[in-house]
Design an enzyme around this catalytic site. Structure first.
Site, short mmCIF file in Angstrom:
data_model
loop_
_atom_site.label_atom_id
_atom_site.label_comp_id
_atom_site.label_asym_id
_atom_site.label_seq_id
_atom_site.Cartn_x
_atom_site.Cartn_y
_atom_site.Cartn_z
N SER A 136 0.81 -1.29 0.06
CA SER A 136 0.00 -0.07 0.18
C SER A 136 1.02 1.24 -0.04
O SER A 136 2.15 1.16 0.48
CB SER A 136 -0.96 0.05 1.40
OG SER A 136 -0.11 0.32 2.52
N ASP A 137 0.37 2.31 -0.58
CA ASP A 137 0.92 3.73 -0.22
C ASP A 137 0.61 3.96 1.26
O ASP A 137 -0.21 3.14 1.84
CB ASP A 137 0.23 4.65 -1.03
CG ASP A 137 1.42 5.99 -1.24
OD1 ASP A 137 2.18 5.94 -0.42
OD2 ASP A 137 0.90 6.64 -2.11
#
Ligand SMILES: *[C@@H]1O[C@H](CO)[C@@H](O)[C@H](O)[C@H]1NC(C)=O
Ligand SMILES: *[C@@H]1O[C@H](CO)[C@@H](O)[C@H](O)[C@H]1NC(C)=O
Ligand SMILES: *[C@@H]1O[C@H](CO)[C@@H](O)[C@H](O)[C@H]1NC(C)=O
Ligand SMILES: *[C@@H]1O[C@H](CO)[C@@H](O)[C@H](O)[C@H]1NC(C)=O
Ligand SMILES: *[C@@H]1O[C@H](CO)[C@@H](O)[C@H](O)[C@H]1NC(C)=O
Ligand SMILES: *[C@@H]1O[C@H](CO)[C@@H](O)[C@H](O)[C@H]1NC(C)=O
Ligand SMILES: *[C@@H]1O[C@H](CO)[C@@H](O)[C@H](O)[C@H]1NC(C)=O
Ligand SMILES: *[C@@H]1O[C@H](CO)[C@@H](O)[C@H](O)[C@H]1NC(C)=O
Ligand SMILES: *[C@@H]1O[C@H](CO)[C@@H](O)[C@H](O)[C@H]1NC(C)=O
Length: 837
Positions: A271-272
């Site tokens: 994920s960011d």
């Protein structure tokens, strides 16, 4: 953050009622199969993962929380096996937040060289620096944003709004990084095209939803990610934004179907930072690692960690899905050779001091945290070379350039000068003081030093015995008049900056609020041109600015775009101005005469929540739009002058016979599992006497595991039985026959001038359909030619190059429309053409 549940209910109701676009569900998450050159790595990873306990597996999937370790992202560790965990570090242009590292030219600059050699060399040099600092994953390169709107704040971190140029740059950069023994992380997947509302704000609960049709997604935004997967990228970062009202890190269609099935991606999806919004749902939708691990910055809680442990223990997440996450992570690790390339992490992202807290949020473990390892090697040479090779000569009249021992030189503008506070004085380069050599945000690195143009040009003047004057204040016209009077040439520097949305500079919240120069640059240039007949303009800009007036001004005799060249900026521009380097760069974006001419723009304010960001222009961004709308730009995509001239001749087209295209068919194997899981929850609790660092994320549970809660997980999401393969998939980047060669095209390029140079020959194709762009770039090459010398440009046109995405068959098809090929020097200077019969 304002979390209004009324807004949530209204939003969900709107999606269900079809008021907003929705993303089709696709389950189960494809499991890794070890294809596309991943077989050896997969085998090693299986052996490793089979040895792990449940808690150890969960540790590798989950970040330990913000500032919980030395890197910008750190997974948990496996002390039992002496495995230090995975260290992830920014940025796409060098190692961020440390010292004795290099500050490389930005993505947009290396793209402007159009040199696959330089794409790869830069990737490799950056990879070596990450390796030397003890980093497992370099968070780059960037193909999202692609550059839909020129105002987009982070466009410069990537390469170009053209998907083919970006795709080639992605592939070469990834190979360069991974050859150095470091995992590349292609980001941000996908349609992360602007900063405004990429995350929730004080007033808007949801991140924007980028809404786009399937055909455009394949033909434009997904194209460079396909190249990244084909190049073997070990990791992909899912983005903050939503796609069709489903968050990028839990969108089962973009992750499970498009990325892991159609593109056959074998690595892991991270994920960011805090782009994860759910635990079980994101796991089933194909997320493999969560960063920074905490639910929000320093919130201390997590969607995974102990919650993932519990979800496996109570049967909600099947073992195969957890095992697939971990085996993907470890396969990427072995694929690039981390098992032999790794050195201990020897820096700390949160402090440059030698000693400090290992856990700064908790003020715990005071110890040595920085070893100040010098990883720069001789990369300064490469940085200077790319700086020169990426400088686009846009205008050159009256033989102004190259300069040759001018009697006197005046250098004007703050953009030529050092930042008075030092090159790193603004955190994450979040200001526009002094010469601009990189944008701002997380996509940055500290400068080891910065050679300002004023410094290098003054040294050149001293060498030549030229009289040298300079002015740094853009508004002090009296000083400017004095400095330029009598000077043989006046060189005016100006810039335009942008960056990531977490910093606002001069009212620009990441995205640019206009396409003009900053700090009075336009007025300064106009003033100097009104009083001096020989003005050279140098632009350090993140993308296009409005230059039509400057272009038309007779006293502006030369214009150069130097972009964001990194630490050697002054030396690089001096090389070009004085002809030690003959410009080869071509613009990687279109220079519109007005902001409106671009047809696309950032949406700064949204009337609805969730904000709906529609992409009604489809594939018509940048030159595709200018061509379709019949708008003449100041300078077109692919344009750039040289100190010599070239001619094009002798186009040859040879048809190849690769045979028919066969859709991929058949079934996958069943989902494998590795090792056995101990389902006794008592064994998953914190070990007795364990000291838990405050706010740190752990895999252990405390107390009973939730059971019997309502289960409404999507149909098929936990099914590990064999699954049908998709027709367009089957190999890295898509069906392997997409790379069948259909035609070979060649042409002769001749240097017709009097100095040696490098010409970037470009090949465009017209796909011929009524909804197709006039032309699309497909190939390019850099040819080094001495005066009078001819070279051969050659390109293999693939099946993919002449196909369109067919939404009905969910596959690439070659339409019946007549297709043409063009070869030449820019998107609007194509002297050679032929029919692809
Ligand atoms: C988004 O919705 C459009 C229109 O319904 C559809 O063509 C496209 O495939 C969808 N894309 C995703 C990623 O859900
Ligand atoms: C998980 O990682 C943490 C460090 O992040 C470590 O303290 C802990 O011992 C690890 N747990 C297991 C079971 O390996
Ligand atoms: C597990 O997730 C829930 C729901 O988001 C959250 O309230 C809880 O704090 C999480 N547990 C941990 C240990 O972070
Ligand atoms: C850590 O130390 C700083 C400075 O001494 C202090 O402001 C902060 O409150 C401390 N944090 C904790 C968690 O003790
Ligand atoms: C540096 O930049 C900031 C913000 O962009 C500005 O307010 C400040 O005046 C500048 N400082 C100098 C010394 O130029
Ligand atoms: C000339 O450049 C130097 C170095 O940046 C600077 O200190 C000086 O103020 C400049 N002169 C003027 C008149 O701006
Ligand atoms: C555009 O924005 C820049 C940076 O904020 C500013 O310096 C400039 O004055 C603006 N241009 C116009 C025409 O307002
Ligand atoms: C060009 O410069 C000369 C001074 O050398 C000035 O007289 C003239 O007006 C300038 N031209 C324009 C169009 O500003
Ligand atoms: C299992 O635990 C997870 C994490 O706490 C929870 O989300 C899920 O609903 C639980 N499943 C059941 C059947 O209760």
């Amino acid at each position: 953050m304002l979390w209004s549940s009324i807004a949530t209910v209204a939003a969900l109701t709107a999606i269900v009622n079809g008021q907003y676009e929705s993303s089709p569900p696709y389950y189960p998450a494809p499991w890794m199969r070890g294809g596309n050159g991943w077989a050896d790595a997969y085998e090693k990873a299986q052996a490793f993962v089979s040895k792990l306990t449940l808690l150890e597996k969960v540790n590798l999937t989950t970040g330990v929380g913000w500032e919980g370790g030395p890197c910008v992202g750190n997974t948990g560790t496996i002390p039992r096996l002496n495995f230090p965990g995975i260290c992830l570090q920014d940025s796409p242009l060098g190692v961020r937040d440390t010292d004795f590292n290099s500050a490389f030219p930005a993505g947009v600059n290396v793209a402007a060289t159009w040199s696959t050699r330089l794409f790869k060399s830069r990737g490799n040099a950056m990879g070596m620096e990450h390796r030397g600092k003890g980093i497992d994953v370099q968070l780059g390169p960037v193909a999202g944003p692609l550059g839909r709107a020129p105002e987009g704040g982070r466009n410069w971190e990537g390469f170009s709004p053209d998907p083919v140029l970006t795709g080639v740059a992605m592939a070469e950069t990834i190979q360069g990084i991974q050859d150095a023994g470091v995992i590349a992380c292609a980001k941000h997947y996908i349609m992360n095209e602007q900063e405004a509302n990429r995350q929730s704000t004080d007033t808007v609960e949801f991140a924007y939803s980028a809404n786009l049709d399937d055909k455009t997604l394949h033909e434009l935004y997904m194209w460079p990610f396909a190249d990244a997967v084909r190049a073997g990228a070990g990791a992909i970062m899912c983005s903050y934004n939503q796609i069709n009202n489903s968050y990028g890190c839990q969108n089962s269609y973009t992750l499970n179907y498009l990325l892991k099935n159609e593109l056959d991606f074998q690595g892991f999806v991270t994920s960011d930072w805090w782009a994860q919004h759910t635990g079980v749902a994101s796991a089933l939708a194909g997320l493999d690692m969560t960063m920074a691990g905490d639910q929000n910055l320093n919130s201390g809680d997590t969607f995974w960690g102990s919650n993932l442990t519990a979800a496996v223990l109570n049967g909600t997440i099947p073992q195969w899905r957890l095992d697939d996450m971990v085996v993907r992570i470890m396969s990427a690790y072995y694929k690039v050779g981390r098992d032999t390339a790794s050195v201990p992490t020897n820096f700390n992202s949160w402090s440059l001091e030698t000693n400090g807290y290992r856990f700064p949020e908790a003020n715990e473990s005071f110890q040595q945290i920085n070893w100040h390892v010098n990883v720069q090697d001789d990369h300064a040479k490469l940085i200077r070379e790319i700086g020169g090779a990426s400088t686009v000569l846009l205008k050159n009249t009256k033989k102004t350039l190259p300069l040759s021992k001018p009697k006197s030189v005046a250098v004007i503008g703050y953009d030529a000068h050092d930042n008075p506070g030092g090159p790193n004085s603004c955190s994450d380069r979040g200001c526009d003081n002094g010469t601009l050599a990189m944008g701002w945000g997380s996509g940055t690195a500290n400068f080891p030093y910065l050679i300002a143009p004023n410094t290098a040009l003054k040294a050149q003047a001293a060498h030549d015995g030229s009289k040298y004057t300079n002015v740094s204040n853009n508004y002090d016209f009296a000083a400017v008049a004095k400095a330029v009077t009598g000077a043989e040439v006046a060189i005016v520097f100006a810039n335009a900056d942008s960056g990531e949305g977490f910093i606002t500079v001069d009212g620009n919240e990441g995205d640019r609020k206009n396409l003009t120069l900053w700090g009075g640059g336009d007025a300064l240039i106009a003033y100097v041109a009104s009083i001096h007949p020989n003005v050279v303009v140098v632009l350090h800009t993140v993308g296009p600015v409005i230059v039509e007036a400057i272009k038309q001004h007779p006293n502006v005799t030369a214009i150069l775009w130097a972009g964001l060249p990194g630490q050697e900026t002054g030396n690089a521009i001096t090389d070009v101005l004085y002809g030690n380097v003959n410009p080869q760069a071509k613009s990687v974006f279109t220079w519109g005469k007005t902001r409106e001419d671009f047809g696309t723009d950032v949406t700064y304010e949204f009337p609805s929540d969730p904000p709906q960001l529609n992409f009604p222009e489809g594939v018509f961004i940048d030159y595709r739009h200018f061509d379709a709308a019949g708008i003449e730009p100041s300078y077109e995509f692919g344009f750039g002058l040289s100190y010599t001239t070239y001619s094009y001749s002798n186009l040859k087209i040879t048809k190849q016979n690769p045979g028919p295209y066969e859709p991929t068919t058949g079934m996958t194997s069943a989902a494998p599992t590795f090792g056995t899981i101990d389902y006794n929850p008592a064994h998953a609790e914190f070990p007795p006497g364990f000291h838990a660092v405050p706010q740190y994320v752990y895999p252990y549970i405390s107390g009973p595991v939730p059971t019997g809660l309502p289960q409404n997980w999507p149909a098929g999401s936990r099914d590990g039985s064999p699954q049908p393969k998709v027709p367009a998939g089957g190999s890295g980047g898509g069906n392997r026959q997409l790379w069948d060669v259909m035609y070979t095209v060649s042409a002769t390029v001749t240097n017709t001038g009097s100095v040696k140079g490098t010409e970037i020959a470009q090949l465009y194709i017209s796909l011929g359909g009524p909804t197709d762009p006039k032309i699309v770039l497909r190939g390019f090459d850099d040819l080094i030619l001495s005066p009078g010398e001819s070279g051969t440009f050659s390109y293999d046109i693939t099946r993919r190059d002449i196909s369109n995405w067919d939404t009905v068959s969910q596959n690439w098809v070659i339409s019946n429309y007549p297709k043409k090929v063009y070869v030449g020097a820019s998107s609007r200077n194509l002297p050679l053409s032929g029919v692809l019969a």
